[in-house]
Write a protein that holds these residues in place. Structure first.
Motif, short mmCIF file in Angstrom:
data_model
loop_
_atom_site.label_atom_id
_atom_site.label_comp_id
_atom_site.label_asym_id
_atom_site.label_seq_id
_atom_site.Cartn_x
_atom_site.Cartn_y
_atom_site.Cartn_z
N GLN A 1 4.85 -53.13 64.97
CA GLN A 1 3.55 -52.54 65.31
C GLN A 1 3.38 -52.21 66.79
OE1 GLN A 1 0.41 -54.98 63.70
NE2 GLN A 1 1.09 -54.67 61.61
N SER A 2 4.22 -52.76 67.65
CA SER A 2 3.96 -52.55 69.07
C SER A 2 5.16 -52.15 69.90
CB SER A 2 3.37 -53.84 69.66
OG SER A 2 3.05 -53.69 71.00
N ILE A 3 6.34 -52.61 69.55
CA ILE A 3 7.48 -52.44 70.44
C ILE A 3 8.48 -51.39 69.99
CG2 ILE A 3 9.44 -53.65 71.47
CD1 ILE A 3 7.80 -56.24 71.21
N ARG A 4 8.81 -51.35 68.70
CA ARG A 4 9.97 -50.61 68.21
C ARG A 4 10.06 -49.16 68.71
NH1 ARG A 4 11.03 -51.62 62.46
NH2 ARG A 4 12.27 -53.30 63.30
N ARG A 5 9.03 -48.40 68.59
CA ARG A 5 9.13 -46.97 68.95
C ARG A 5 8.61 -46.68 70.36
NH1 ARG A 5 8.07 -46.88 63.40
NH2 ARG A 5 9.75 -45.87 62.26
N VAL B 1 6.14 -53.23 82.22
CA VAL B 1 5.37 -52.41 81.28
C VAL B 1 5.52 -52.96 79.87
CG1 VAL B 1 5.16 -50.10 80.29
CG2 VAL B 1 5.54 -50.36 82.74
N LEU B 2 6.73 -53.37 79.51
CA LEU B 2 6.97 -53.97 78.20
C LEU B 2 6.17 -55.27 78.04
CD1 LEU B 2 8.41 -54.32 75.47
CD2 LEU B 2 10.34 -55.31 76.74
N VAL B 3 6.20 -56.11 79.05
CA VAL B 3 5.46 -57.37 79.01
C VAL B 3 3.97 -57.11 78.86
CG1 VAL B 3 4.81 -59.40 80.37
CG2 VAL B 3 7.20 -58.70 80.25
N LYS B 4 3.45 -56.12 79.59
CA LYS B 4 2.02 -55.77 79.47
C LYS B 4 1.70 -55.30 78.06
CE LYS B 4 -1.73 -52.99 81.38
NZ LYS B 4 -2.45 -53.13 80.17
N GLN B 5 2.56 -54.49 77.46
CA GLN B 5 2.37 -54.03 76.09
C GLN B 5 2.30 -55.20 75.12
OE1 GLN B 5 1.79 -51.05 74.84
NE2 GLN B 5 1.93 -51.61 72.69
N ILE B 6 3.21 -56.14 75.28
CA ILE B 6 3.24 -57.31 74.41
C ILE B 6 1.97 -58.14 74.60
CG2 ILE B 6 4.41 -59.52 73.97
CD1 ILE B 6 7.06 -58.00 74.65
N ARG B 7 1.58 -58.37 75.85
CA ARG B 7 0.37 -59.17 76.11
C ARG B 7 -0.88 -58.49 75.57
NH1 ARG B 7 2.18 -61.22 82.01
NH2 ARG B 7 3.30 -63.04 81.27
N ASP B 8 -0.96 -57.18 75.75
CA ASP B 8 -2.11 -56.43 75.21
C ASP B 8 -2.16 -56.55 73.69
OD1 ASP B 8 -2.80 -55.70 77.77
OD2 ASP B 8 -2.06 -53.63 77.59
N TRP C 1 6.07 -63.32 62.59
CA TRP C 1 5.26 -62.86 63.73
C TRP C 1 6.06 -61.89 64.60
CZ3 TRP C 1 1.25 -61.46 66.19
CH2 TRP C 1 1.23 -61.39 67.57
N PHE C 2 7.31 -62.24 64.92
CA PHE C 2 8.12 -61.34 65.75
C PHE C 2 8.41 -60.03 65.02
CE2 PHE C 2 9.24 -65.15 68.32
CZ PHE C 2 8.80 -64.65 69.53
N GLY C 3 8.56 -60.08 63.72
CA GLY C 3 8.74 -58.85 62.95
C GLY C 3 7.52 -57.96 63.04
N ILE D 1 -0.89 -58.97 71.81
CA ILE D 1 -1.27 -60.34 71.46
C ILE D 1 -2.76 -60.56 71.64
CG2 ILE D 1 -1.02 -62.77 72.15
CD1 ILE D 1 1.96 -62.10 72.73
N ASN D 2 -3.32 -60.08 72.72
CA ASN D 2 -4.77 -60.23 72.94
C ASN D 2 -5.56 -59.54 71.83
OD1 ASN D 2 -4.45 -61.76 75.26
ND2 ASN D 2 -4.48 -59.97 76.60
N SER D 3 -5.13 -58.34 71.46
CA SER D 3 -5.79 -57.62 70.37
C SER D 3 -5.65 -58.38 69.05
CB SER D 3 -5.20 -56.21 70.25
OG SER D 3 -5.68 -55.56 69.11
#
Length: 74
Positions: free
Chosen positions: A14-18, A26-33, A7-9, A35-37
């Protein structure tokens, strides 16, 4: 491998690396968005290896680790 590692991979690729994040918030919001998707269309992970294949890999790793430890203790 345990499924949380998978899951972390996925979330990293798909969301964090680039991404470029101006702040931790902002990072936390990206992760939460993400996960919701993900949860909107979630499907369970499916094991593709048999128990015997997994145990064989575990034995191989154990043997390799033992060799490394023995070589480093000389």
């Amino acid at each position: 491998m345990n499924q949380i590692d998978i899951w972390f991979g996925i979330i990293t690729r798909q969301s964090i690396r680039r991404g470029t994040f101006a702040s931790v918030n902002v990072l936390v919001k990206q992760i939460r968005d993400y996960i919701n998707s993900w949860n909107e269309k979630a499907k369970p992970f499916t094991w593709t290896a048999t128990a015997d294949e997994i145990l064989a890999k575990v034995r191989l790793v154990q043997t390799s680790v033992k060799k490394l430890v023995n070589n480093n203790s000389k």
